[in-house]
Structures are given as C-alpha cells and as structure tokens.
Write a protein that holds these residues in place. Structure first.
Motif, short mmCIF file in Angstrom:
data_model
loop_
_atom_site.label_atom_id
_atom_site.label_comp_id
_atom_site.label_asym_id
_atom_site.label_seq_id
_atom_site.Cartn_x
_atom_site.Cartn_y
_atom_site.Cartn_z
N VAL A 182 25.25 86.70 -12.96
CA VAL A 182 24.32 85.84 -13.69
C VAL A 182 23.99 84.63 -12.83
O VAL A 182 24.88 83.92 -12.37
N GLN A 183 22.70 84.42 -12.59
CA GLN A 183 22.29 83.34 -11.71
C GLN A 183 21.68 82.17 -12.47
O GLN A 183 21.89 81.01 -12.13
N ASP A 184 20.88 82.46 -13.46
CA ASP A 184 20.15 81.40 -14.15
C ASP A 184 20.71 81.18 -15.54
O ASP A 184 20.91 82.13 -16.30
N ILE A 185 20.91 79.90 -15.83
CA ILE A 185 21.36 79.54 -17.17
C ILE A 185 20.36 78.53 -17.71
O ILE A 185 20.13 77.48 -17.08
N ASN A 186 19.82 78.84 -18.84
CA ASN A 186 18.83 77.95 -19.43
C ASN A 186 19.50 76.65 -19.87
O ASN A 186 20.39 76.64 -20.71
N GLY A 187 19.08 75.56 -19.27
CA GLY A 187 19.62 74.26 -19.66
C GLY A 187 20.84 73.82 -18.89
O GLY A 187 21.39 72.74 -19.17
N ALA A 188 21.28 74.61 -17.95
CA ALA A 188 22.46 74.20 -17.20
C ALA A 188 22.31 74.67 -15.76
O ALA A 188 21.54 75.59 -15.47
N SER A 189 23.08 74.07 -14.90
CA SER A 189 23.01 74.42 -13.49
C SER A 189 24.33 74.09 -12.82
O SER A 189 25.03 73.16 -13.23
N PHE A 190 24.68 74.87 -11.84
CA PHE A 190 25.85 74.51 -11.01
C PHE A 190 25.46 74.48 -9.54
O PHE A 190 26.22 74.86 -8.68
N ALA A 191 24.25 73.99 -9.31
CA ALA A 191 23.76 73.94 -7.93
C ALA A 191 24.36 72.78 -7.15
O ALA A 191 24.31 72.77 -5.92
N GLY A 192 24.90 71.79 -7.86
CA GLY A 192 25.46 70.63 -7.16
C GLY A 192 26.92 70.82 -6.85
O GLY A 192 27.42 71.95 -6.72
N PHE A 193 27.62 69.70 -6.73
CA PHE A 193 29.05 69.78 -6.45
C PHE A 193 29.74 68.56 -7.05
O PHE A 193 29.09 67.62 -7.52
N TYR A 194 31.04 68.57 -7.06
CA TYR A 194 31.84 67.48 -7.61
C TYR A 194 32.59 66.75 -6.50
O TYR A 194 33.15 67.38 -5.60
N TYR A 195 32.61 65.42 -6.64
CA TYR A 195 33.59 64.63 -5.91
C TYR A 195 34.79 64.49 -6.84
O TYR A 195 34.62 64.10 -7.99
N VAL A 196 35.96 64.80 -6.36
CA VAL A 196 37.12 64.84 -7.25
C VAL A 196 38.29 64.10 -6.63
O VAL A 196 38.51 64.14 -5.41
N CYS A 197 39.03 63.43 -7.49
CA CYS A 197 40.27 62.79 -7.06
C CYS A 197 41.35 63.12 -8.07
O CYS A 197 41.16 62.93 -9.27
N VAL A 198 42.46 63.62 -7.61
CA VAL A 198 43.62 63.87 -8.47
C VAL A 198 44.65 62.81 -8.13
O VAL A 198 45.12 62.73 -7.00
N ASP A 199 44.95 62.02 -9.13
CA ASP A 199 45.89 60.92 -8.94
C ASP A 199 47.22 61.33 -9.57
O ASP A 199 47.29 61.54 -10.78
N PHE A 200 48.27 61.41 -8.79
CA PHE A 200 49.55 61.86 -9.31
C PHE A 200 50.32 60.74 -9.99
O PHE A 200 51.25 60.99 -10.75
N ASN A 201 49.96 59.52 -9.70
CA ASN A 201 50.66 58.38 -10.30
C ASN A 201 49.66 57.40 -10.89
O ASN A 201 49.50 56.29 -10.40
N PRO A 202 48.95 57.83 -11.92
CA PRO A 202 47.97 56.90 -12.49
C PRO A 202 48.69 55.69 -13.05
O PRO A 202 49.71 55.81 -13.76
N GLN A 203 48.15 54.49 -12.75
CA GLN A 203 48.84 53.29 -13.18
C GLN A 203 48.65 53.00 -14.65
O GLN A 203 49.54 52.60 -15.37
#
Lengths: 324, 691
Positions: free
Chosen positions: A204-225
């Motif tokens: 499945v390539q096309d979804i009406n109303g949604a897209s995953f053409a971009g990307f995420y910047y992600v940070c996983v913090d193991f010790n959130p203050q």
C-alpha cells in the motif's frame, strides 16, 4: 586400508638440505596461535566461573566452505532500547493529538541501526489505526546530526536537534563534515526515523489524508529529569543561523532566557548516575522515571514540529530472538 | 578383462588416454590389479624390454599416470589409496638413487603433490567447490593425509623444497600450499627442522635435556619459511613466476591464522631492508595474474593473522592493495574463469578478517565496532557490484529448468565462489543487504540457484538468502514477494537433500520463523514442526542446535496456541534432557526456549502445569550451576520471568534451597571485569524482581 607403519629411512646426512642464508625468527611466546573458530565460539563464549569444568565436548572444525560466519549477532540492549520494547504516548499536530505506540523490532548498535513499528490511532477516518515499519539511524560515529537527504538542510537539522535538552551535552563533541560524535553511553540516544512501508501490507503506497514521506528527529532520554522537560517548548523558537555555529566543533549554547524550561544545574549526563544514591538510606529506592522518547516529524510540505512524546512501558519479563 | 602390460610405451599411451577423460579414469580404477602393479612400479619396476628405455623411465611414467588419475572419480582416488600409492611414492623419494635422477625425482614429487591435493579436497576443509563423498572414503582419505604429515614422512619430502631442480622444489611448495589447511599440519611443517640440524642440536645438548625435540627456534627460525622466502625472491627470470606462485601459495597456507608467522613476516629488519610482507605486496603488481592472486592471498592471510594478534590493527595500505587486485581481476573480461574463481575465494578469505568469535564483551561494551567494517570497505570500493555483475553474467534467469545440466565445471565453481563472496559481504550491514535486495536485485538469481545441480551452488545461494534474512524489512518485503523465502523452505523440507544444504537452509528458517515474518504461518501450516523434530535427531550437533534455535525464535512473542503446538512436538521430557545436555550450546538454546515459554503469565502457568514444580526447579538448579556463563545468563532470565507468576510459582525459589544458594553464588562468584558485572547485574535485577 593397510598403512605400513614402518617408514623409509631418512636421507643420509651427506645430502642434507641446504640452509637458507637468511635468518628468520618466529617467536611463539607473544600469543598462542588462534584456536579454531568453532573452539573459540564455544570456549570464549563460556568462561568458567571457578567451578569444576564439565567434560569438554569435541567441537568439529567448521568447514569454511559451508558456513560463512562464526560470529553470533546477539540481540543488543541499551537501557530501554531492546527488541520488543514498547513506548506509549502521543503525536501532536497543532491542536490534534493522536495516540501512538512504538515497538522496537531489532537493535544493532554496532551498525548504528534500529527498526520498529509505529502505530498511530485516529489519524484518518479511513484508517482508524495505521502501523508503519521504520528504520532508524542512530546518531554517533557513523551517522551524524546532519541529515543531508529527505529535504532537510543543516539549518532545519539544528533547529530540530536543539529542541532536545540532551543535545546541549553533546554538541561540543561534534565533528565535521557530518557532525558525527564518538559512540559512547551518554544517557540519551539520538536517531532519525524513516518510515518505509505500511504493516501488514507493505504494498500500500497511498493513504488518503496521511503520509509517511518525511522523517522523525528522535531523542530517547534514559534519565528524564522531570516530566515535560525533555523537549523545549515549541513557543520558544530560536532560528539558528549559520554564524551561531562555525566550522569548528562547537555549537553555542542558547541564551540564558531560553533556559527557563530546563532544570538548573544540569550537568553532563552519565547514565550511571542514579538519583538518590546508593546506601544513603535503608528504605527501598524509588524506581527511576520511565525513559522518554521524543521526536519531531519533518517534511517540507507538512506542518512543522509535529511532536512525538512517548514513555517507555516497562516490562516485567523478557524474551529473546536471535538472527542466525 | 585384459592384462595390461607395463612398459614405458604402454604407460605413455595410458597417460594420454586418461588425461581429461573421467570415464577412462574410472575404467582404469576398476582394474584393481593393474592399479597395484602400477603403484608397485614406483619401487619395483619390471625389467624394461624396450630399447633405449630403462626401469627409471617406467617409474617416471608410472608416476605420471598416478598423477593423472588422482583427479579422477572417487573410485580412481580410492583405488590409489587402497594400493598405498602415497606410501610408495614417499618410499621411492627416500631412495638416494631416485634422488640422483632429476626427471624421476620431479615426477615423483609431482605425483605426491597431485595425490595430496586430491586427498585434502576429500578430507576438507575444502577451499574449492563442494562435492559429495562417502563416509568410508572420507575416512580413508583422512588416514592417508595424517600419514603425509608424520614426522618421518616430512623428513623425506620437505628437504626437496630446496632442491636444485626447480620442478621438484615447486612441486613440494605446491604440496604445502594445497595440503596444509589445519593448525596441526601448519605447526608440524613450520616447526620441522632438517635432520642434520636436529642431529647437530643433539650433539650440543647436555645429557639431561630433551633430545630430538622439534620446535620453532628463537634464533634461526623456520627452515620451511626461510626456504619459501628464498623462492619468492628468486631472480631467475625463466622459472621466476612459476616458483613464486607456488611459494606464495605455500606461504599463504602457513601464515593462515598464524600470528607468530605473520608477525615475523611483517617485521621490518634492523638493517632497514623491506619486510617480507612488503616484498609479497610488491608481487601483487606482477605481470602474471597467478602471481598477483597468490600474493594477494598471502597478504590477506598475513594481515588477517596480524589482526588476530592486534584487533583493529589491519594494515590499511595492504588491505587496499588486495581489494584493488581482486577488483581488477573480477571485472576484467579477459581473465579466465579460474582466476576469477580464485579471486572470489581470496575475497571470502579476506572478508573473514576479524571473523573470530569474540567474547561476551559485545554485550558489555556498547557500540563497539567489529569486522563488518571490512565488508563496508570492500562494498564502498565497488567489489560487491563487480561480483554481482560477474555472477549475473554467468547465471541465466530466463532459461529452461534444466539449464545447468551441461554447464562447464569451471562456470559452476565460479558461480559458487561468487555467491559465497556476496553472502560474506552482505552478512552484517543493512545498507549492503538493502542494496543487494533492492538495487542490484539478486534475489531472483539466488532463488534460481536453489535448485542447481551443484551442492556448492545450492549452499552458496542459501547463504546469500541467509545474509539477507537477517533484516526484518527484507523478510517482510523482498523475500516474501519474490517467493525466495518459501522456495528455500521447500529445499529445507527435502529429506534427501545434502546435509550441508540443510544446514544452510536451517539457518535461514531460524530467521524466517520470527514473529515479524509473514512466512511464519505458512511454514507452520506446511510441516515446519515435524520437519524440525526429524532434524533434531541428526548426529550433527550444528543441525541439532539449529533446530533449537529455530524453536527459540518461533516461541518469542508467540501466542499460547503456538507454544502449545511447539511443545506438543518437542516434548517436555525432551526439553528437560536438553537442559542437561553436555554441550553448553545446546543447553543455552534450551534455556532460551524456557525463557520464551515463560514470557507471559499464561505461558508460566502452561509451563508449571506441564513440567511440574520439581522439574522446573531442577532445570533452574542445573542452569545456575553451569560453568557456561551463557547458560547461567539465560537461566537467570528464565528465573526472572518466573517471578511474574503467582505467589505459589514464585515460592519454588524459596522452597528449593539449592536455587537460593546458586543465585547467591552467581552474584558473588565470578571474575572481576565487565562481563562478570554484567552477569551479576542481570541476575541481581531478576532476583530483586522476586523480592
């Protein structure tokens, strides 16, 4: 087969082989010759603990023509990043908030790689629940903070990375040209996620109303203050210009007024630091707060700063798989 | 049946008949009496009735015939072994009269080399194409090979390495290069000292010192190595490349996985002259392709052995030189299939740099780099693309199903070598896997090769798919869509398939049964478990372990129904036996299975209801008491999962005192260091969960 044990006599001394003129010394005291890979796989993986050894099992020497590897690719675990780990939270886009689950499928720090599923609920009417498979580049020595693809330039990269408080602690280590940094435990892991296909039907390539053409910047913090302190508020914008960071390694810190949302006195993080200390009281320690996973979706044509906020769902049990 | 007369003329005619004629070799091999007579000729030739020929001429031709039929069928080689051809040649070479006749000496040396090369391909480890041999024949060949490396035997032929006859010395160098493939044989050859030197040592030794001992000297070094160095440095242009090629191959065989030799060869002399490694490196630029390849192989084995001694210290300049040589040979349209095959084999050997099993520091030291860096380097320099282009050019995809029937053996061998090289390159890094699957699009080719007539090609194709199957995305997409996953599964199910192919397919099945694989349900409904149980009875430990590995992955994140299905086939009693297996690798997989069975509460209940409390406790005790850290670790995880059970289930920890004692021992015992701390930490976490 009949093999005569008596062998012919050696040539007489008068026809002794000539000696090569050059001396050639081999010292065997430095290291012993490497044992066969099969023996290494079984013995180096099983060091004794000072107890009587079991009788050794003769391990056949592997034929290099039939097996191409002697190494195992054990599932790797780093804090809450392990195969099967789940994170729960939301993705906010403007006034809308959607429930999100992330499940880690595989982690390979040696390749700076991670992959998993991202499930989002209520995004569109046609798709009350959408699950995508994503690949993650773990930022470190292999992948730098500069994306250099997917439509993101350096300025956009820095604007997004700066939103993670943990980024302040690493920016002094960054190396050009890709803004990489040495791989080590910093109490946080930065990633870029790229969604590849839908699950279960990858065709499945096309979804009406949604897209995953971009990307995420992600940070996983193991010790959130503290809750909410893992991402700088979106209202505090600071368009980072090129002169704020030069060709050198250093990235300047934000001005003090922008630090209000960040706990004071925060020091360089080390995941081994535990709040409360050990042995300071006889009362049971309170469990550390769950690790947080924060992110921003980026696409040139999408609303900026769609924010991902997830927390690790601790699991009381564990299971394992391993690629062969 | 006719009685073959043994004369010089008849032997020459026979030699010309059998060369390149497998059926003629087979027919000759069936004449057992003649084979024995032929072998007997080497030491007791009949009187020559021909004018202008002698008994020595008969011996020479007999040696030539033996050489020719050594590379025949299994029957031909077996006939020679049963006639004690190897012993006869050695006996003949030990005769001073034979050594005085150059042509006879070189013919015998060549026969010895050819026979040894044929034997090693049967015993393994093989460097070339995979073939099928009977167990009895393999046993006979092993016996013959061990004879070849006996001390008294070495005294006969190793001195000929420095013989004045180039043909003789080259034959012995070729023998070393071909037949030395194990650490034991490598050591005896390197440590060998000429008899005259040994006698001299004995004379100078004091009475109470051990006499006759052979060991690597610390002052004068290995005679064989020094002699090979002299051959490599030979300036006689006429025989230069021929001798260099042989000496380089021999040196490569002796340097393989041998850090002391590698270090000695790489050492720069105090007088500032170039190291021997540098000399070998210079030969990678020879005008002769054989010498380039042999030098590349030699460099590869030296720097590989050096890297074993100093992890991460691969000579980058030497590595780059090898890559360039291999790359050029692989893309050159004028290079022979044989040279391209050798290039692929050298590439596989090159890629096994660092491929030694490392300790559990992988788990304790995060983000550590490993040998995949070499694969990436090779990939970045275009070698993968070149090998892929090569294999595509020789593998038709749109041909009839019997396209491989009349293929030349050289093409089959080249395909096998190229596929193995691709599998080796793609094994670790996802970027490379994705390129192979998405861009280079080799999966259809791999699938096609799964049904090839050659065992080696089938194994290599399976290994290529295995490399790709280490990626969840590729399993979900390419391997499913192309049908390659299920096609491989059908090969896996074949009961009469070669064990080496089964081993390779089993490795892929282990990956395809994971919960993220769309092929899992299809395999489960198509006889997966019965097939795994059938293979679990194999005598091959690797296959038995592979079965357990597949079950472990199958049980991870599985439903209770799947768990019940698996255990119906495996059996709880059998699982308990596996927990107590003498092989720690089997034990480890058994505890992984227990761990995954107990990943949720319903699984814990299922486990207790089926095994009973006492048996569970016994398994835990066994695991915690193991001398294998991996077994103890998995037991700790299993114990931790059980802590999520009911109070009554948790209580087995406290009602079985040995368990508490063993837990305490696990946490307190062990060596210092990261590994022990990680293990104790893992156990401690799970024990705290119990509390």
């Amino acid at each position: 087969m009949d093999v005569p044990r008596s062998l012919p006599s050696s040539p007489p001394a008068s026809v002794a082989p000539p000696q090569p003129s050059e001396s050639f010394s081999i010292h065997t005291t430095a290291t012993s010759p490497k044992s066969s890979p099969a023996q290494q796989r079984s013995t180096s993986d099983a060091p004794t603990r000072g107890r009587p050894q079991r009788s050794s099992v003769p391990t056949p020497v592997p034929d290099p023509a039939t097996d191409i590897t002697f190494l195992r690719v054990r599932a790797q675990r780093h804090h809450c990043l392990y195969p099967g780990a789940t994170f729960q939270g939301t993705q906010k886009s403007g006034r809308n908030s959607y429930e999100v689950n992330v499940t880690i499928v595989d982690v390979d720090f040696s390749s700076s790689f991670l992959c998993g599923y991202l499930r989002i609920r209520g995004l569109t009417d046609d798709w009350p629940e959408l699950t995508t498979y994503f690949d993650a580049e773990i930022i470190g020595s292999r992948y730098g903070f500069l994306t250099q693809k997917w439509g993101a330039n350096e300025q956009e990269d820095m604007v997004h990375w700066q939103r993670f408080p943990a980024f302040r602690h690493v920016k002094n280590e960054l190396r050009r040209p890709h803004l990489t940094m040495p791989d080590r435990d910093r109490g946080a892991v930065f990633m870029r996620w790229k969604e590849r296909f839908l699950v279960p039907d990858h065709r499945v390539q096309d979804i009406n109303g949604a897209s995953f053409a971009g990307f995420y910047y992600v940070c996983v913090d193991f010790n959130p203050q503290s809750p909410g302190a893992n991402i700088r508020p979106v209202t505090q914008s600071f368009p980072l210009c090129a002169e704020e960071y030069g060709e050198g390694d250093l990235l300047t810190s934000p001005s003090p007024s922008k630090l209000e949302s960040i706990p004071i006195g925060r020091r360089r993080r080390d995941s081994s630091v535990r709040r409360g200390g050990r042995g300071t009281s006889i009362a049971p320690r309170s469990p550390p707060p769950a690790a947080t996973m924060s992110g921003f979706y980026f696409h040139q044509n999408s609303e900026p700063y769609q924010q991902l906020s997830l927390s690790h769902v601790p699991e009381p049990s564990s299971s394992c798989f391993e690629f062969r | 049946m006719t009685v073959r007369q043994i004369t010089t003329a008849s032997l020459k005619q026979l030699k010309n008949t059998v060369i390149g004629n497998p059926s003629a070799k087979l027919a000759l091999a069936r004449d057992t009496a003649f084979i024995h007579s032929l072998v007997d000729c080497l030491n007791h030739p009949p009187t020559s009735g021909e004018p202008q020929t002698s008994q020595d001429d008969i011996r020479i031709e007999a040696a030539h015939v033996i050489s020719s039929i050594s590379y025949g069928s299994e029957a031909a080689l077996a006939g020679l072994l049963r006639a004690n051809a190897l012993q006869a040649i050695v006996r003949s070479l030990s005769n001073p009269q034979a050594l005085a006749i150059t042509s006879l000496k070189s013919a015998l040396a060549r026969a010895l080399r050819v026979l040894a090369s044929a034997i090693i391909e049967v015993t393994g480890p093989t460097l070339g194409p995979m073939r099928i041999y009977s167990a009895q024949f393999r046993s006979e060949a092993k016996l013959a090979l061990s004879y070849l490396f006996e001390f008294d035997c070495l005294d006969v032929y190793l001195p000929l390495l420095a013989d004045s006859s180039t043909q003789t010395s080259v034959a012995i160098a070729q023998l070393i290069g071909a037949a030395v493939r194990t650490e034991v044989h490598r050591t005896v050859v390197i440590e060998w000292v000429p008899r005259s030197d040994r006698l001299r040592e004995v004379t100078f030794r004091r009475g109470w010192e051990r006499s006759g001992a052979v060991h690597v000297t610390t002052r004068h070094g290995s005679w064989v190595i020094r002699t090979l160095i002299a051959m490599i440095q030979k300036k006689d242009l006429k025989a230069c490349s021929f001798a260099q090629d042989a000496a380089l191959c021999a040196m490569a065989a002796l340097a393989l996985d041998n850090p002391p030799v590698a270090t000695a060869l790489a050492r720069v002399p105090t007088d500032g002259a170039a190291s021997h490694l540098a000399s070998v490196l210079s030969l990678t630029k020879s005008r002769v392709t054989d010498v380039q390849l042999s030098a590349s192989l030699c460099v590869t084995n030296i720097i590989r052995a050096q890297a074993n001694n100093h992890p991460g210290m691969v000579d980058p300049a030497a590595a780059l030189t090898v890559i360039q040589v291999l790359n050029r040979i692989l893309i050159s349209p004028s290079e022979s299939a044989q040279n391209q095959t050798k290039a692929c084999h050298t590439l596989c050997s090159y890629l096994s740099l660092h491929r030694h099993a490392k300790a559990l520091k992988f788990l304790a030291v995060l983000l550590v780099r490993d040998e995949k860096d070499i694969c990436i380097e090779v990939y970045d320099r275009g070698l993968l693309a070149n090998v892929a282009a090569l294999v595509k050019s020789i593998t038709p995809l749109d041909k009839p199903s019997d396209w491989d029937i009349d293929e030349s053996e050289s093409r089959v061998i080249l395909r096998e070598a190229a596929l193995m090289a691709i599998a080796s390159i793609a094994l670790f890094d996802r970027v490379i896997k994705r390129d192979v699957a998405d861009n280079i699009q080799l999966i259809p080719l791999f699938r096609e090769c799964l049904g090839h007539k050659s065992v080696g090609v089938r194994v290599a194709a399976c290994q290529c798919i295995r490399a790709l199957s280490r990626d969840a995305a590729i399993i979900r997409t390419n391997l499913t869509d192309s049908g390659a996953g299920l096609a491989l599964y059908q090969v896996f199910k074949k009961e009469d398939e070669d064990p080496r192919v089964i081993f390779a397919t089993l490795a892929v099945v282990c990956n395809l049964v994971n919960d993220f694989s769309p092929l899992r349900p299809a395999m489960l409904s198509d006889g997966l478990l019965p097939r795994l149980m059938w293979l679990s009875r194999s005598e091959d430990q690797e296959i038995r372990m592979g079965v357990l590995w597949a079950l472990k992955n199958l049980l991870c994140k599985s439903s209770l129904a799947t768990k019940q299905m698996v255990m119906t086939h495996l059996g709880w009693t059998h699982l308990a036996e596996l927990v107590n297996d003498v092989d720690p690798q089997i034990q480890e997989q058994a505890f992984c299975i227990l761990r995954n069975l107990a990943e949720e509460e319903e699984g814990i209940l299922f486990l207790f209801d089926s095994m009973g409390e006492d048996l569970v406790a016994a398994c835990i005790s066994t695991g915690l008491d193991s001398s294998s850290e991996l077994v103890t670790r998995e037991t700790a995880y299993f114990l931790g999962n059980l802590s999520n059970g009911t109070r009554a289930q948790q209580d087995i920890i406290f009602t079985h005192p040995p368990i508490l004692d063993l837990v305490h021992a696990c946490m307190a015992d062990g060596k210092s260091g990261t590994t022990a701390r990680a293990r104790r930490g893992g156990v401690r976490v799970h024990v705290e969960a119990l509390v």
